[in-house]
Design an enzyme around this catalytic site. Structure first.
Site, PDB file in Angstrom:
ATOM      1  N   SER A  12      27.566 -12.053 -14.044  1.00 45.91           N
ATOM      2  CA  SER A  12      27.356 -12.535 -12.676  1.00 45.91           C
ATOM      3  C   SER A  12      28.640 -12.339 -11.887  1.00 45.91           C
ATOM      4  O   SER A  12      29.744 -12.444 -12.441  1.00 45.91           O
ATOM      5  CB  SER A  12      27.002 -14.025 -12.678  1.00 45.91           C
ATOM      6  OG  SER A  12      27.021 -14.526 -11.345  1.00 45.91           O
ATOM      7  N   TYR A  34      29.187 -22.471 -15.083  1.00 43.56           N
ATOM      8  CA  TYR A  34      28.355 -21.265 -15.132  1.00 43.56           C
ATOM      9  C   TYR A  34      29.222 -20.017 -14.958  1.00 43.56           C
ATOM     10  O   TYR A  34      29.099 -19.043 -15.706  1.00 43.56           O
ATOM     11  CB  TYR A  34      27.297 -21.333 -14.024  1.00 43.56           C
ATOM     12  CG  TYR A  34      26.533 -20.050 -13.794  1.00 43.56           C
ATOM     13  CD1 TYR A  34      25.502 -19.667 -14.660  1.00 43.56           C
ATOM     14  CD2 TYR A  34      26.840 -19.211 -12.714  1.00 43.56           C
ATOM     15  CE1 TYR A  34      24.810 -18.482 -14.448  1.00 43.56           C
ATOM     16  CE2 TYR A  34      26.150 -18.038 -12.499  1.00 43.56           C
ATOM     17  CZ  TYR A  34      25.133 -17.676 -13.369  1.00 43.56           C
ATOM     18  OH  TYR A  34      24.444 -16.503 -13.153  1.00 43.56           O
TER      19      TYR A  34
HETATM   20  P1  NAP Z   1      15.201 -17.110 -13.729  1.00 41.73           P
HETATM   21  O1  NAP Z   1      14.418 -16.544 -12.605  1.00 41.73           O
HETATM   22  O2  NAP Z   1      15.524 -18.582 -13.751  1.00 41.73           O
HETATM   23  O3  NAP Z   1      14.474 -16.699 -15.112  1.00 41.73           O
HETATM   24  C1  NAP Z   1      15.022 -17.175 -16.289  1.00 41.73           C
HETATM   25  C2  NAP Z   1      14.358 -16.515 -17.481  1.00 41.73           C
HETATM   26  O4  NAP Z   1      15.110 -16.893 -18.646  1.00 41.73           O
HETATM   27  C3  NAP Z   1      12.944 -17.010 -17.718  1.00 41.73           C
HETATM   28  O5  NAP Z   1      12.232 -15.943 -18.333  1.00 41.73           O
HETATM   29  C4  NAP Z   1      13.147 -18.157 -18.699  1.00 41.73           C
HETATM   30  O6  NAP Z   1      12.019 -18.415 -19.530  1.00 41.73           O
HETATM   31  C5  NAP Z   1      14.274 -17.599 -19.539  1.00 41.73           C
HETATM   32  N1  NAP Z   1      15.092 -18.589 -20.220  1.00 41.73           N
HETATM   33  C6  NAP Z   1      15.740 -19.665 -19.691  1.00 41.73           C
HETATM   34  N2  NAP Z   1      16.400 -20.334 -20.657  1.00 41.73           N
HETATM   35  C7  NAP Z   1      16.152 -19.682 -21.817  1.00 41.73           C
HETATM   36  C8  NAP Z   1      16.507 -19.911 -23.162  1.00 41.73           C
HETATM   37  N3  NAP Z   1      17.281 -20.954 -23.526  1.00 41.73           N
HETATM   38  N4  NAP Z   1      16.053 -19.042 -24.114  1.00 41.73           N
HETATM   39  C9  NAP Z   1      15.266 -17.986 -23.770  1.00 41.73           C
HETATM   40  N5  NAP Z   1      14.884 -17.724 -22.500  1.00 41.73           N
HETATM   41  C10 NAP Z   1      15.314 -18.573 -21.544  1.00 41.73           C
HETATM   42  O7  NAP Z   1      16.626 -16.372 -13.859  1.00 41.73           O
HETATM   43  P2  NAP Z   1      17.185 -15.031 -13.165  1.00 41.73           P
HETATM   44  O8  NAP Z   1      17.683 -15.380 -11.824  1.00 41.73           O
HETATM   45  O9  NAP Z   1      16.224 -13.935 -13.345  1.00 41.73           O
HETATM   46  O10 NAP Z   1      18.477 -14.800 -14.083  1.00 41.73           O
HETATM   47  C11 NAP Z   1      18.500 -13.865 -15.159  1.00 41.73           C
HETATM   48  C12 NAP Z   1      19.963 -13.623 -15.517  1.00 41.73           C
HETATM   49  O11 NAP Z   1      20.655 -13.112 -14.371  1.00 41.73           O
HETATM   50  C13 NAP Z   1      20.713 -14.887 -15.943  1.00 41.73           C
HETATM   51  O12 NAP Z   1      21.606 -14.570 -16.996  1.00 41.73           O
HETATM   52  C14 NAP Z   1      21.493 -15.252 -14.692  1.00 41.73           C
HETATM   53  O13 NAP Z   1      22.656 -15.993 -14.978  1.00 41.73           O
HETATM   54  C15 NAP Z   1      21.825 -13.875 -14.155  1.00 41.73           C
HETATM   55  N6  NAP Z   1      22.163 -13.842 -12.727  1.00 41.73           N
HETATM   56  C16 NAP Z   1      21.270 -14.262 -11.796  1.00 41.73           C
HETATM   57  C17 NAP Z   1      21.640 -14.236 -10.453  1.00 41.73           C
HETATM   58  C18 NAP Z   1      20.710 -14.691  -9.364  1.00 41.73           C
HETATM   59  O14 NAP Z   1      21.189 -14.891  -8.227  1.00 41.73           O
HETATM   60  N7  NAP Z   1      19.410 -14.842  -9.621  1.00 41.73           N
HETATM   61  C19 NAP Z   1      22.916 -13.775 -10.076  1.00 41.73           C
HETATM   62  C20 NAP Z   1      23.796 -13.349 -11.067  1.00 41.73           C
HETATM   63  C21 NAP Z   1      23.410 -13.400 -12.392  1.00 41.73           C
HETATM   64  P3  NAP Z   1      10.855 -19.486 -19.085  1.00 41.73           P
HETATM   65  O15 NAP Z   1      10.033 -18.772 -18.033  1.00 41.73           O
HETATM   66  O16 NAP Z   1      10.105 -19.762 -20.335  1.00 41.73           O
HETATM   67  O17 NAP Z   1      11.574 -20.678 -18.520  1.00 41.73           O
END
Ligand code: NAP
Length: 251
Positions: free
Chosen positions: A146, A160
């Site tokens: 991130s 985080y």
């Molecule tokens: P999201 O929309 O909240 O989706 C999270 C996903 O991870 C869901 O499939 C969830 O499963 C799964 N998950 C959560 N906890 C878990 C665990 N303990 N074990 C296995 N699966 C788990 O998240 P996102 O925004 O797509 O983020 C994905 C990645 O990108 C993360 O590493 C995040 O830190 C990174 N990121 C995101 C952003 C942003 O702005 N969105 C920016 C920078 C980095 P369930 O559906 O079963 O809950």
């Protein structure tokens, strides 16, 4: 089972950035293992969607913050596919907005267990299957970091941000460790991306609130992040390892 198809496992593949990676990977011809932790309906819906588009996908439940679950996730992929060619360490969490002087040990341990220990354990299992040192045929790993690792997320979630700093270091160190073993390890470092993660941290309006402050005056999309991931997994990136690719619109 289609042993001829490359298999990709995406942790947290059922929603958000992970789901976009699964969709693009399926389109690119991968057999896709979609990991999730609790929302089975979302995982099943994605698998159905990919299959309806002639893809080959299956869902695997498991918490990356639990070692037994991590082992079970990879064993499920072994059973279903018999091979692992690509792996994306995508599952990650944020917590509610807090200053460091307000953070409990429980909060910090959960953050590091899921985002850091989980990513290490998953990388371990992927390397055991891909590395020529372990009899594997090589492969590619992409870790989702991130921009927070560079920005520090003051007043919001420094915990985080620090967990993502660890992901950058894992990427650099592991890439060099397995460079001669047929495994490339890279990271994609997204800026603010439109997904449900912001609501999960109690800030459903975060994208709308922040976008005026961003160089492009908009957040990124999950698809824009996924395109970078698919590139780094592909043979087009054959000389790229240990790289951290910002997908953050200039932020
Ligand atoms: P999201 O929309 O909240 O989706 C999270 C996903 O991870 C869901 O499939 C969830 O499963 C799964 N998950 C959560 N906890 C878990 C665990 N303990 N074990 C296995 N699966 C788990 O998240 P996102 O925004 O797509 O983020 C994905 C990645 O990108 C993360 O590493 C995040 O830190 C990174 N990121 C995101 C952003 C942003 O702005 N969105 C920016 C920078 C980095 P369930 O559906 O079963 O809950």
């Amino acid at each position: 089972m289609s042993a001829d198809k490359k298999t990709l496992l995406v942790t947290g593949g059922s929603r958000g950035i992970g789901a976009a990676i699964c969709r693009q990977a399926s389109e690119a011809g991968y057999r896709v293992a979609v990991n999730y932790v609790s929302n089975q309906a979302a995982a099943d819906a994605l698998v159905d969607e990919l299959k309806a588009a002639d893809g080959d996908a299956f869902a695997v439940k498991g918490d990356v913050g639990n070692e037994a679950d991590v082992i079970a996730i990879f064993e499920a992929v072994d059973r279903a596919s018999g091979r692992l060619d690509a792996f994306v360490n995508n599952a990650g969490i944020v917590d509610v907005k807090a200053r460091v002087d307000e953070m409990s040990a429980e909060r910090l341990e959960r953050m590091m267990r899921i985002n850091v220990v989980g990513s290490f354990l998953c990388a371990r299992e992927a390397v055991k299957r891909m590395s020529t040192r372990h009899g594997g045929k090589g492969g590619a790993i992409v870790n989702i970091s991130s921009a927070a690792a560079r920005l520090g997320s003051p007043g919001e979630y420094v915990d985080y941000a620090a967990s993502k700093g660890a992901i950058d270091t894992l990427t650099i160190g592991l890439a060099r460790e397995v460079a001669l073993e047929g495994v490339r390890v890279n990271a994609v470092s997204p800026g603010i991306t439109e997904t449900e993660i912001h609501a999960s941290g109690g800030q459903p309006d975060r994208v709308a609130r922040m976008q005026e402050l961003l160089p492009m005056k908009r957040a990124g999309t999950a698809d824009e992040v996924a395109s970078a991931v698919l590139y780094l997994l592909s043979d087009a990136a054959s000389y790229i390892t240990g790289a951290i690719l910002n997908v953050s619109g200039g932020r």
